[in-house]
Design a protein around this motif. Sequence first.
Motif, PDB file in Angstrom:
ATOM      1  N   TRP A  67       7.522   4.764  -2.261  1.00  0.00           N
ATOM      2  CA  TRP A  67       7.342   4.746  -3.714  1.00  0.00           C
ATOM      3  C   TRP A  67       5.843   4.619  -3.987  1.00  0.00           C
ATOM      4  CZ3 TRP A  67      11.514   5.135  -7.064  1.00  0.00           C
ATOM      5  CH2 TRP A  67      12.782   5.037  -6.473  1.00  0.00           C
ATOM      6  N   CYS A  68       5.278   5.598  -4.641  1.00  0.00           N
ATOM      7  CA  CYS A  68       3.835   5.629  -4.909  1.00  0.00           C
ATOM      8  C   CYS A  68       3.601   5.446  -6.411  1.00  0.00           C
ATOM      9  CB  CYS A  68       3.250   6.952  -4.429  1.00  0.00           C
ATOM     10  SG  CYS A  68       3.506   7.245  -2.660  1.00  0.00           S
ATOM     11  N   PHE A  69       3.110   4.272  -6.771  1.00  0.00           N
ATOM     12  CA  PHE A  69       2.926   3.921  -8.178  1.00  0.00           C
ATOM     13  C   PHE A  69       1.504   4.218  -8.642  1.00  0.00           C
ATOM     14  CE2 PHE A  69       6.603   1.535  -6.911  1.00  0.00           C
ATOM     15  CZ  PHE A  69       7.413   1.546  -8.042  1.00  0.00           C
ATOM     16  N   PRO A  70       1.351   4.624  -9.919  1.00  0.00           N
ATOM     17  CA  PRO A  70       0.006   4.892 -10.431  1.00  0.00           C
ATOM     18  C   PRO A  70      -0.876   3.647 -10.336  1.00  0.00           C
ATOM     19  CG  PRO A  70       1.677   5.219 -12.157  1.00  0.00           C
ATOM     20  CD  PRO A  70       2.388   4.788 -10.918  1.00  0.00           C
ATOM     21  N   ILE A  71      -2.100   3.843  -9.913  1.00  0.00           N
ATOM     22  CA  ILE A  71      -3.032   2.729  -9.719  1.00  0.00           C
ATOM     23  C   ILE A  71      -3.331   2.040 -11.045  1.00  0.00           C
ATOM     24  CG2 ILE A  71      -5.391   2.122  -9.043  1.00  0.00           C
ATOM     25  CD1 ILE A  71      -5.206   4.346  -6.937  1.00  0.00           C
ATOM     26  N   LYS A  72      -3.259   0.711 -11.008  1.00  0.00           N
ATOM     27  CA  LYS A  72      -3.600  -0.119 -12.168  1.00  0.00           C
ATOM     28  C   LYS A  72      -4.600  -1.166 -11.710  1.00  0.00           C
ATOM     29  CE  LYS A  72       0.765   0.286 -14.647  1.00  0.00           C
ATOM     30  NZ  LYS A  72       1.988  -0.364 -15.049  1.00  0.00           N
ATOM     31  N   GLY A  73      -5.485  -1.551 -12.603  1.00  0.00           N
ATOM     32  CA  GLY A  73      -6.429  -2.619 -12.279  1.00  0.00           C
ATOM     33  C   GLY A  73      -7.354  -2.241 -11.143  1.00  0.00           C
ATOM     34  N   LYS A  74      -7.586  -3.200 -10.246  1.00  0.00           N
ATOM     35  CA  LYS A  74      -8.553  -3.018  -9.155  1.00  0.00           C
ATOM     36  C   LYS A  74      -7.911  -2.547  -7.856  1.00  0.00           C
ATOM     37  CE  LYS A  74     -11.670  -6.474 -11.039  1.00  0.00           C
ATOM     38  NZ  LYS A  74     -12.359  -7.740 -10.848  1.00  0.00           N
ATOM     39  N   HIS A  75      -6.675  -2.059  -7.933  1.00  0.00           N
ATOM     40  CA  HIS A  75      -5.989  -1.616  -6.717  1.00  0.00           C
ATOM     41  C   HIS A  75      -6.601  -0.331  -6.173  1.00  0.00           C
ATOM     42  CE1 HIS A  75      -2.986  -4.725  -7.039  1.00  0.00           C
ATOM     43  NE2 HIS A  75      -2.819  -4.413  -8.308  1.00  0.00           N
ATOM     44  N   GLN A  76      -6.438  -0.122  -4.878  1.00  0.00           N
ATOM     45  CA  GLN A  76      -6.971   1.058  -4.181  1.00  0.00           C
ATOM     46  C   GLN A  76      -5.835   2.001  -3.793  1.00  0.00           C
ATOM     47  OE1 GLN A  76     -10.419   1.290  -3.626  1.00  0.00           O
ATOM     48  NE2 GLN A  76     -10.411  -0.517  -4.928  1.00  0.00           N
ATOM     49  N   ASP A  77      -6.166   3.270  -3.632  1.00  0.00           N
ATOM     50  CA  ASP A  77      -5.199   4.269  -3.177  1.00  0.00           C
ATOM     51  C   ASP A  77      -4.659   3.860  -1.803  1.00  0.00           C
ATOM     52  OD1 ASP A  77      -3.784   6.737  -3.301  1.00  0.00           O
ATOM     53  OD2 ASP A  77      -5.276   7.661  -1.998  1.00  0.00           O
ATOM     54  N   GLY A  78      -3.339   3.819  -1.667  1.00  0.00           N
ATOM     55  CA  GLY A  78      -2.716   3.470  -0.392  1.00  0.00           C
ATOM     56  C   GLY A  78      -2.516   1.980  -0.165  1.00  0.00           C
ATOM     57  N   GLU A  79      -2.960   1.161  -1.118  1.00  0.00           N
ATOM     58  CA  GLU A  79      -2.780  -0.295  -0.989  1.00  0.00           C
ATOM     59  C   GLU A  79      -1.308  -0.642  -1.205  1.00  0.00           C
ATOM     60  OE1 GLU A  79      -4.070  -4.231  -3.576  1.00  0.00           O
ATOM     61  OE2 GLU A  79      -5.356  -2.463  -3.679  1.00  0.00           O
ATOM     62  N   TRP A  80      -0.810  -1.603  -0.421  1.00  0.00           N
ATOM     63  CA  TRP A  80       0.576  -2.053  -0.584  1.00  0.00           C
ATOM     64  C   TRP A  80       0.777  -2.616  -1.982  1.00  0.00           C
ATOM     65  CZ3 TRP A  80       3.914  -0.742   3.053  1.00  0.00           C
ATOM     66  CH2 TRP A  80       3.465  -0.536   4.355  1.00  0.00           C
ATOM     67  N   LYS A  81       1.936  -2.323  -2.593  1.00  0.00           N
ATOM     68  CA  LYS A  81       2.293  -2.868  -3.911  1.00  0.00           C
ATOM     69  C   LYS A  81       3.276  -4.001  -3.668  1.00  0.00           C
ATOM     70  CE  LYS A  81       4.094  -1.502  -8.461  1.00  0.00           C
ATOM     71  NZ  LYS A  81       4.797  -2.706  -8.779  1.00  0.00           N
ATOM     72  N   SER A  82       2.870  -5.219  -3.993  1.00  0.00           N
ATOM     73  CA  SER A  82       3.727  -6.382  -3.715  1.00  0.00           C
ATOM     74  C   SER A  82       4.200  -7.053  -5.002  1.00  0.00           C
ATOM     75  CB  SER A  82       2.964  -7.384  -2.838  1.00  0.00           C
ATOM     76  OG  SER A  82       1.770  -7.773  -3.481  1.00  0.00           O
ATOM     77  N   THR A  83       4.303  -6.263  -6.060  1.00  0.00           N
ATOM     78  CA  THR A  83       4.816  -6.776  -7.334  1.00  0.00           C
ATOM     79  C   THR A  83       6.097  -6.024  -7.672  1.00  0.00           C
ATOM     80  OG1 THR A  83       3.433  -5.180  -8.512  1.00  0.00           O
ATOM     81  CG2 THR A  83       2.513  -7.390  -8.195  1.00  0.00           C
ATOM     82  N   LYS A  84       6.780  -6.482  -8.712  1.00  0.00           N
ATOM     83  CA  LYS A  84       8.034  -5.844  -9.130  1.00  0.00           C
ATOM     84  C   LYS A  84       7.793  -4.386  -9.473  1.00  0.00           C
ATOM     85  CE  LYS A  84      10.404  -9.955 -10.594  1.00  0.00           C
ATOM     86  NZ  LYS A  84      11.790 -10.123 -10.506  1.00  0.00           N
ATOM     87  N   PRO A  85       8.824  -3.553  -9.380  1.00  0.00           N
ATOM     88  CA  PRO A  85      10.218  -3.863  -9.079  1.00  0.00           C
ATOM     89  C   PRO A  85      10.466  -4.012  -7.575  1.00  0.00           C
ATOM     90  CG  PRO A  85       9.997  -1.533  -9.569  1.00  0.00           C
ATOM     91  CD  PRO A  85       8.645  -2.146  -9.770  1.00  0.00           C
ATOM     92  N   ASP A  86      11.554  -4.705  -7.253  1.00  0.00           N
ATOM     93  CA  ASP A  86      11.960  -4.907  -5.867  1.00  0.00           C
ATOM     94  C   ASP A  86      12.429  -3.576  -5.266  1.00  0.00           C
ATOM     95  OD1 ASP A  86      11.592  -7.505  -6.646  1.00  0.00           O
ATOM     96  OD2 ASP A  86      13.701  -8.074  -6.501  1.00  0.00           O
TER      97      ASP A  86
END
Length: 132
Positions: A67-86
């Motif tokens: 699941w590849c979510f649009p970048i928000k805030g200071k996140h980087q491309d390919g960084e793990w997303k550890s927030t909701k949704p589960d």
Amino acid sequence: MPTEFFMPMKKVPTITHQQKQITVVNGKPVFYEPEELKAARAKLMAHLGQHVPAKKYSGPIRLMVKWCFPIKGKHQDGEWKSTKPDTDNLQKLLKDCMTDCGYWKDDALVASEIVEKFWAELPGIYIRIEEL
């Protein structure tokens, strides 16, 4: 031969299958899908419909989903997303749609499942299915 594809989406559907609603009709409970869930299902079905394998999977399979979510805030491309949704909530609607599209007879055939979430410059859903 595995089935493998990427479905680019500006907005990845995050509504979960658990968000069905209940109402009472003639004294009996009736489940229904709210509009947002219907829209997410329709979007997934339209994307998935373009990649249905010629032959339904009929034996045990491994399903890999990124699941590849649009970048928000200071996140980087390919960084793990550890927030909701589960991940388990995301997978339910996706697998139901894949069953409805005819990828397999029943999603119980998924014997191995790898699910990952990332922040990405190119949002969408990557799917790979392989026979075990």
